[in-house]
Design an enzyme around this catalytic site. Structure first.
Site, PDB file in Angstrom:
ATOM      1  N   GLU A 175     -12.912  51.298 -54.537  1.00 54.28           N
ATOM      2  CA  GLU A 175     -13.060  50.042 -55.245  1.00 54.28           C
ATOM      3  C   GLU A 175     -12.051  49.352 -55.780  1.00 54.28           C
ATOM      4  O   GLU A 175     -11.725  48.237 -55.904  1.00 54.28           O
ATOM      5  CB  GLU A 175     -14.279  50.193 -56.072  1.00 54.28           C
ATOM      6  N   ASP A 231     -17.937  52.119 -42.126  1.00 62.15           N
ATOM      7  CA  ASP A 231     -17.446  50.705 -41.775  1.00 62.15           C
ATOM      8  C   ASP A 231     -15.959  50.431 -41.655  1.00 62.15           C
ATOM      9  O   ASP A 231     -15.430  50.255 -40.660  1.00 62.15           O
ATOM     10  CB  ASP A 231     -18.289  49.513 -42.485  1.00 62.15           C
ATOM     11  N   GLU A 271     -20.709  39.963 -45.247  1.00 64.76           N
ATOM     12  CA  GLU A 271     -20.297  40.369 -43.882  1.00 64.76           C
ATOM     13  C   GLU A 271     -20.608  39.269 -42.777  1.00 64.76           C
ATOM     14  O   GLU A 271     -19.947  39.206 -41.869  1.00 64.76           O
ATOM     15  CB  GLU A 271     -20.822  41.602 -43.666  1.00 64.76           C
ATOM     16  N   THR A 325     -10.369  44.181 -46.669  1.00 65.57           N
ATOM     17  CA  THR A 325     -12.025  44.630 -46.544  1.00 65.57           C
ATOM     18  C   THR A 325     -12.564  43.707 -47.937  1.00 65.57           C
ATOM     19  O   THR A 325     -13.737  43.532 -47.634  1.00 65.57           O
ATOM     20  CB  THR A 325     -12.409  45.923 -46.433  1.00 65.57           C
TER      21      THR A 325
END
Length: 614
Positions: A206, A344, A513, A600
């Site tokens: 993170e 993912d 997303e 991401t």
């Protein structure tokens, strides 16, 4: 496109709407345009005489010296006729003028201008939403990781490094919100290094994607001309944070890093169960690679890429991997295979790291493209199904491995996949250009088709609910599974019976997303429907998640109206969701996909090898 033929009657049409046509010209045209032979009765003859007399009067007055002088002095014809000459009343009414008749090409250009204006306006609405989100954060939570907009206070859920500030910085830069850029940059310069030295536990993944990624993206954008930030300051802080995060690698006896770093104590530890998520250890490399590029220190690249080099050698199921890995053994743990949480971005970064390293794609990093290609074949073979009764294409899970039962469960997180598939297929160029250049392999064509099918499914996960917002998790009807399960509440949806939303899965966290994939697909396919879908989603966010005092809030149940609220604005709403919507509604040459790769967390980083061209 060649021009289409149009009526020859319009070839000599006077398109100047405001140009004065002489009365003589009107008369002559009215006489010569008649298609039938005129039978001159006495009444018609007298009428012609009368018309001729009026025309003579006009010509006599127009030729007078006084009026000629006046016409030179007065360019405006309207002023001339009203002041210098009082027109006698008309004795007949001229047919109304038709608007200028446009060729098909001209009509297309005019429509494009109107369409561009619409999307400029909608992009401005996204910018206003970003300002509203920031104003709430600034008013009630400045310096905290996240805003709790209903309670009007801040919370530290990501280690206390002011994550929203850093996640939002490059969004503000892209939008040209210089006041916000100055506020965020000032806070970073005054506070971030001391926070890094004083705070406790942070998650490696993170912190890398949100904080380090945000700093690196802002660094690049600042050297590109934004004068509201200090690029040297951003680079130095990036190195301080990067050095601290490297402890997760150096503390491990294998190439697989530990999951958590304790900043103040300068140590790293594993999670309580001793495992790391597969996606977390393989979603660090874009950031560490770029830090090596701009700092000149190869250690960041070296430590990050060791992970993927090691994972290359591990056993897989048609390129698919379990969602846990052990830093102690260096082996995968368990059999759960999915492209949702914890799995993912492993697949996302395989192709994105390969794209990022332009000069190494065909040499030492070719294996990344091969791993990605094999994995996408495995997805198509093992995980893709169609729902009943309407046949939505979705990606399910193998919770017990390749020998276990298939689960028709799909996280909203999986909606990153359409964008990644499209990017991997065309490498950032448009579909049209890739086809014309004969650059698409059979795998690329299949992946691009799957991308468009999955984007449709992801949009329908929004459309099927009462609020128009997607749940965190959806299940799909397949034979013998989920029959007559709870639905999304929108009874007018064509896919109401295809999608099951269980009670514990109905929350919405303002996730990005789907709009991320819509941005990729709009740029690559140039299909306007993806913009329209994005606008519908944005309107639903505005209607149900906006908090008047500032900020936006997560929801507890998207199937009920009004939806109960969760009192949390995630950092990625500013860092990703609004950024992707803004780019979706804007020009494709802003952060073009053949020159930038998005991490991401939606932080754009330049493709290495193209730095001088950007």
């Amino acid at each position: 496109m060649s021009k289409l033929p149009y009526s020859t009657k319009d070839v000599h049409y006077d398109n100047d709407k405001f140009r004065h046509r002489s009365h003589f010209k009107v008369l002559s045209q009215s006489l010569t345009n008649s298609s039938t032979r005129i039978s001159c009765s006495l009444g018609k003859f007298l009428m012609l005489l009368l018309i001729s007399g009026v025309a003579c009067l006009f010509l006599m007055n127009k030729s007078s010296p006084a009026l000629e002088t006046n016409s030179v002095q007065n360019a405006n014809f309207t002023e001339f006729t009203e002041v210098a000459y009082q027109r006698p009343p008309r004795l007949w009414r001229r047919p109304p003028r038709l608007p200028p008749r446009l060729t098909p090409d001209e009509m297309h250009k005019k429509g494009s201008r109107l369409d561009d204006s619409k999307w400029v306006s909608r992009q401005q609405k996204v910018k206003e939403a970003f300002n509203h989100a920031w104003s709430g954060y600034k008013s009630f939570a400045m310096g905290f990781d996240e805003l709790m907009p209903l309670s009007k206070r801040g919370t530290d859920g990501l280690g206390g490094l002011g994550a929203t500030i850093i996640d939002a910085l490059d969004t503000a830069m892209i939008m040209g919100e210089n006041d916000i850029v100055k506020e965020a940059s000032s806070w970073i310069e005054k506070n971030l290094v001391s926070r890094i030295n004083e705070r406790g536990q942070v998650n490696l993944f993170e912190t890398t994607i949100r904080v380090l990624g945000g700093l690196l993206s802002a660094y690049h954008l600042s050297i590109g001309g934004n004068n509201s930030t200090n690029p040297e300051m951003l680079l130095e802080i990036s190195k301080v944070l990067g050095d601290r995060l490297l402890l997760a690698f150096s503390s491990s006896s294998t190439p697989i890093p530990f999951s958590d770093v304790y900043l103040r104590d300068k140590v790293a530890r594993t999670a309580p169960d001793g495992l790391s998520s597969t996606s977390e250890v393989s979603t660090l490399q874009l950031e560490f690679n770029y830090l090596s590029e701009i700092s000149g220190d190869p250690k960041y690249y070296s430590q990050g890429m060791k992970v993927l080099e090691h994972m290359r050698s591990l056993p897989k199921v048609e390129g698919l991997v379990p969602i846990y890995i052990s830093p102690q053994s260096g082996q995968f743990s368990g059999e759960n295979i999915r492209l949702g949480s914890r799995g993912d971005s492993y697949y996302e970064y395989l192709i994105k790291i390969w794209i990022q390293q332009k000069n190494r794609r065909d040499t030492d990093l070719k294996y990344l493209y091969e791993m990605y290609t094999e994995a996408m074949r495995g997805v198509r073979h093992r995980l893709v199904r169609k729902s009943i009764p309407k046949g939505l294409v979705f990606v399910g899970e193998l919770p017990y491995g390749s020998q276990g039962d298939f689960s028709p469960k799909m996280d909203h997180l999986v909606c990153f996949l359409p964008g990644t598939l499209a990017l991997g297929a065309t490498k950032g160029m448009t579909k049209k250009k890739a086809i014309e250049s004969n650059l698409l392999s059979n795998d690329d064509i299949e992946n691009l088709k799957l991308a468009e099918d999955l984007a449709k499914t992801c949009f329908e996960m929004y459309e099927v609910t009462s609020t128009g917002l997607a749940p965190e998790i959806a299940y799909f009807q397949i034979k013998g599974e989920n029959e007559n399960g709870p639905h999304g509440g929108n009874t007018s949806s064509e896919y109401l019976n295809d999608i099951v939303i269980k009670h514990l899965d109905r929350h919405n966290l303002l996730r990005p997303e789907t709009v991320e994939s819509l941005m990729y697909l709009h740029r690559i396919t140039e299909d306007p429907k993806y913009r329209e879908w994005g606008w519908q989603i944005f309107e639903a966010f505005e209607k149900y998640t906006k908090v008047e005092s500032g900020g936006y809030t997560s929801l507890d149940d998207v199937t009920s109206v009004p939806p109960p609220k969760r009192d949390k604005m995630e950092t990625f709403f500013l860092g990703e969701t609004l950024k992707y919507l803004y780019l979706l509604f804007g020009e494709n040459d802003v952060l073009p996909l053949d020159k930038y790769v998005f991490n991401t967390e939606a932080h754009p980083l330049p493709i290495i090898g193209l730095v001088d061209e950007i």
